[in-house]
Design an enzyme around this catalytic site. Structure first.
Site, PDB file in Angstrom:
ATOM      1  N   GLU A  69       0.884  -1.348  -0.039  1.00 43.94           N
ATOM      2  CA  GLU A  69      -0.118  -0.040  -0.189  1.00 43.94           C
ATOM      3  C   GLU A  69       0.914   1.225  -0.090  1.00 43.94           C
ATOM      4  O   GLU A  69       0.550   2.265  -0.767  1.00 43.94           O
ATOM      5  CB  GLU A  69      -0.938  -0.039   1.308  1.00 43.94           C
ATOM      6  CG  GLU A  69      -1.763   1.310   1.329  1.00 43.94           C
ATOM      7  CD  GLU A  69      -2.756   1.333   2.417  1.00 43.94           C
ATOM      8  OE1 GLU A  69      -3.661   2.265   2.344  1.00 43.94           O
ATOM      9  OE2 GLU A  69      -2.809   0.508   3.405  1.00 43.94           O
ATOM     10  N   ASP A  84      -0.698  -5.185   3.120  1.00 46.09           N
ATOM     11  CA  ASP A  84      -1.665  -3.897   3.694  1.00 46.09           C
ATOM     12  C   ASP A  84      -0.706  -3.851   5.014  1.00 46.09           C
ATOM     13  O   ASP A  84      -1.176  -4.582   5.870  1.00 46.09           O
ATOM     14  CB  ASP A  84      -2.941  -3.799   3.900  1.00 46.09           C
ATOM     15  CG  ASP A  84      -3.649  -2.573   4.227  1.00 46.09           C
ATOM     16  OD1 ASP A  84      -2.919  -1.570   4.751  1.00 46.09           O
ATOM     17  OD2 ASP A  84      -4.828  -2.250   4.034  1.00 46.09           O
ATOM     18  N   ILE A  86      -1.026  -1.680   7.706  1.00 45.55           N
ATOM     19  CA  ILE A  86      -1.829  -1.676   8.818  1.00 45.55           C
ATOM     20  C   ILE A  86      -3.153  -1.272   8.110  1.00 45.55           C
ATOM     21  O   ILE A  86      -3.406  -0.147   7.586  1.00 45.55           O
ATOM     22  CB  ILE A  86      -1.492  -0.393   9.733  1.00 45.55           C
ATOM     23  CG1 ILE A  86      -0.245  -0.384  10.401  1.00 45.55           C
ATOM     24  CG2 ILE A  86      -2.694  -0.251  10.651  1.00 45.55           C
ATOM     25  CD1 ILE A  86       0.523   0.280  11.225  1.00 45.55           C
ATOM     26  N   ASP A  87      -3.962  -2.146   8.185  1.00 48.28           N
ATOM     27  CA  ASP A  87      -5.553  -2.102   7.629  1.00 48.28           C
ATOM     28  C   ASP A  87      -6.393  -1.538   8.919  1.00 48.28           C
ATOM     29  O   ASP A  87      -6.524  -2.337   9.790  1.00 48.28           O
ATOM     30  CB  ASP A  87      -6.073  -3.303   6.808  1.00 48.28           C
ATOM     31  CG  ASP A  87      -7.396  -2.902   6.447  1.00 48.28           C
ATOM     32  OD1 ASP A  87      -7.579  -2.141   5.437  1.00 48.28           O
ATOM     33  OD2 ASP A  87      -8.283  -3.585   6.578  1.00 48.28           O
ATOM     34  N   THR A  89      -5.774   2.136   9.899  1.00 45.09           N
ATOM     35  CA  THR A  89      -5.068   3.251  10.300  1.00 45.09           C
ATOM     36  C   THR A  89      -5.533   3.971  11.232  1.00 45.09           C
ATOM     37  O   THR A  89      -4.920   4.588  12.213  1.00 45.09           O
ATOM     38  CB  THR A  89      -4.240   3.994   9.095  1.00 45.09           C
ATOM     39  OG1 THR A  89      -3.432   3.009   8.419  1.00 45.09           O
ATOM     40  CG2 THR A  89      -3.259   4.800   9.619  1.00 45.09           C
ATOM     41  N   ASP A 212      -6.311  -4.266   0.477  1.00 48.65           N
ATOM     42  CA  ASP A 212      -7.230  -4.039   1.467  1.00 48.65           C
ATOM     43  C   ASP A 212      -7.803  -5.775   1.890  1.00 48.65           C
ATOM     44  O   ASP A 212      -7.947  -5.968   2.808  1.00 48.65           O
ATOM     45  CB  ASP A 212      -8.352  -3.316   1.446  1.00 48.65           C
ATOM     46  CG  ASP A 212      -8.014  -1.908   1.340  1.00 48.65           C
ATOM     47  OD1 ASP A 212      -7.290  -1.340   2.100  1.00 48.65           O
ATOM     48  OD2 ASP A 212      -8.370  -1.247   0.470  1.00 48.65           O
TER      49      ASP A 212
END
Length: 258
Positions: A69, A84, A86-87, A89, A212
């Site tokens: 990402e 990803d 940190i999905d 954030t 995601d």
């Protein structure tokens, strides 16, 4: 590397990045935050977690492609990692537990392994192509709910980031009067994994990206669920996402297309 070793490597990536985020949570007040655009933020921990995952992949598999990402695409072979870091954030920034690390391994365009780790909750979901989906080593499956009126729904509002609030409001008004209740966590990957584990019965959202949901989609499918666009195909993934336990999918699509 054989599949079991690849699985162990993916799991170790998720747990290593998770430990990094837990350490960062100890001093959130000093966290450096940048705006990618209006209502879309990236923290120094997002970047650090992706750098950690990427550096380990490059060291182990220098020929593999990587799509992250924050760092974009690194071209390589037909074997690709989709990250990803940190999905969720916004949840991470605010000290909430509903964020995760999502890593998928794809071969020739088909995801073979998908891992989603929520470090604060200490829940690790993994999907193994053709072999099922698991939460902390226990096999999971979707719910058996057949009545939309008895269903628990979950959604997200990436449309706010895109400045397209009419999408969220219209779809919310279409779906919510027809279900038993609804929740919202702010992480598409967590929401989809919770659907895979039978905690929810249906999920929808607009304006997502492959990173995601690449891992969570496999986890859901291996648990018996389904994830499509609003037409029931994958033509418009991930701008449209409709997911369910499979038993409710036709009704979910009907509501989203009203």
């Amino acid at each position: 590397m054989e599949k079991r070793a690849l699985q162990d490597f993916l799991e170790d990536l998720c747990f290593g990045a998770g430990r990094l985020t837990l350490k960062a949570r100890e001093s959130l007040s000093g966290l450096k935050i940048n705006a990618k655009r209006d209502k879309d933020y990236v923290t120094e921990t997002d970047v650090a977690a992706e750098e950690y995952i990427t550096s380990r992949i490059k060291a182990e598999f220098p020929e593999h492609s990587i799509l992250g990402e924050e760092m974009g695409l690194t071209e390589g072979s037909g074997e690709r990692w989709i990250i990803d870091p940190i999905d969720g954030t916004n949840s991470f920034m605010h000290g909430l537990p509903f964020y995760c690390i999502s890593v998928a391994f794809e071969r020739d365009g088909e995801v073979q392994l998908g891992g989603v780790y929520a470090p604060v909750l200490d829940e690790f979901f993994i999907g193994i192509k053709g072999a099922g989906a698991f939460l902390n080593d226990k096999k999971i499956s979707v719910s058996s709910t057949k009545d939309i009126g008895m269903s628990m729904a979950v959604t997200g509002f990436a449309c706010l980031r895109e400045g397209k609030t009419e999408y969220g409001l219209r779809l919310f008004n279409n779906v919510v009067p027809n279900v038993r209740d609804i929740r919202r966590h702010g992480s598409a990957a967590i929401d989809t994994c919770y659907l895979a584990a039978g905690r929810f019965d249906l999920y929808w959202e607009n304006f997502l990206n492959i990173y995601d949901l690449a891992a969570a989609k496999l986890i859901l499918e291996e648990a018996g669920g389904i994830l499509t666009d609003f037409s029931g195909t994958e033509e418009n993934l991930y701008s449209e996402v409709a997911a369910s336990n499979n038993r409710l999918h036709s009704k979910v699509l009907e509501l989203l297309n009203k």
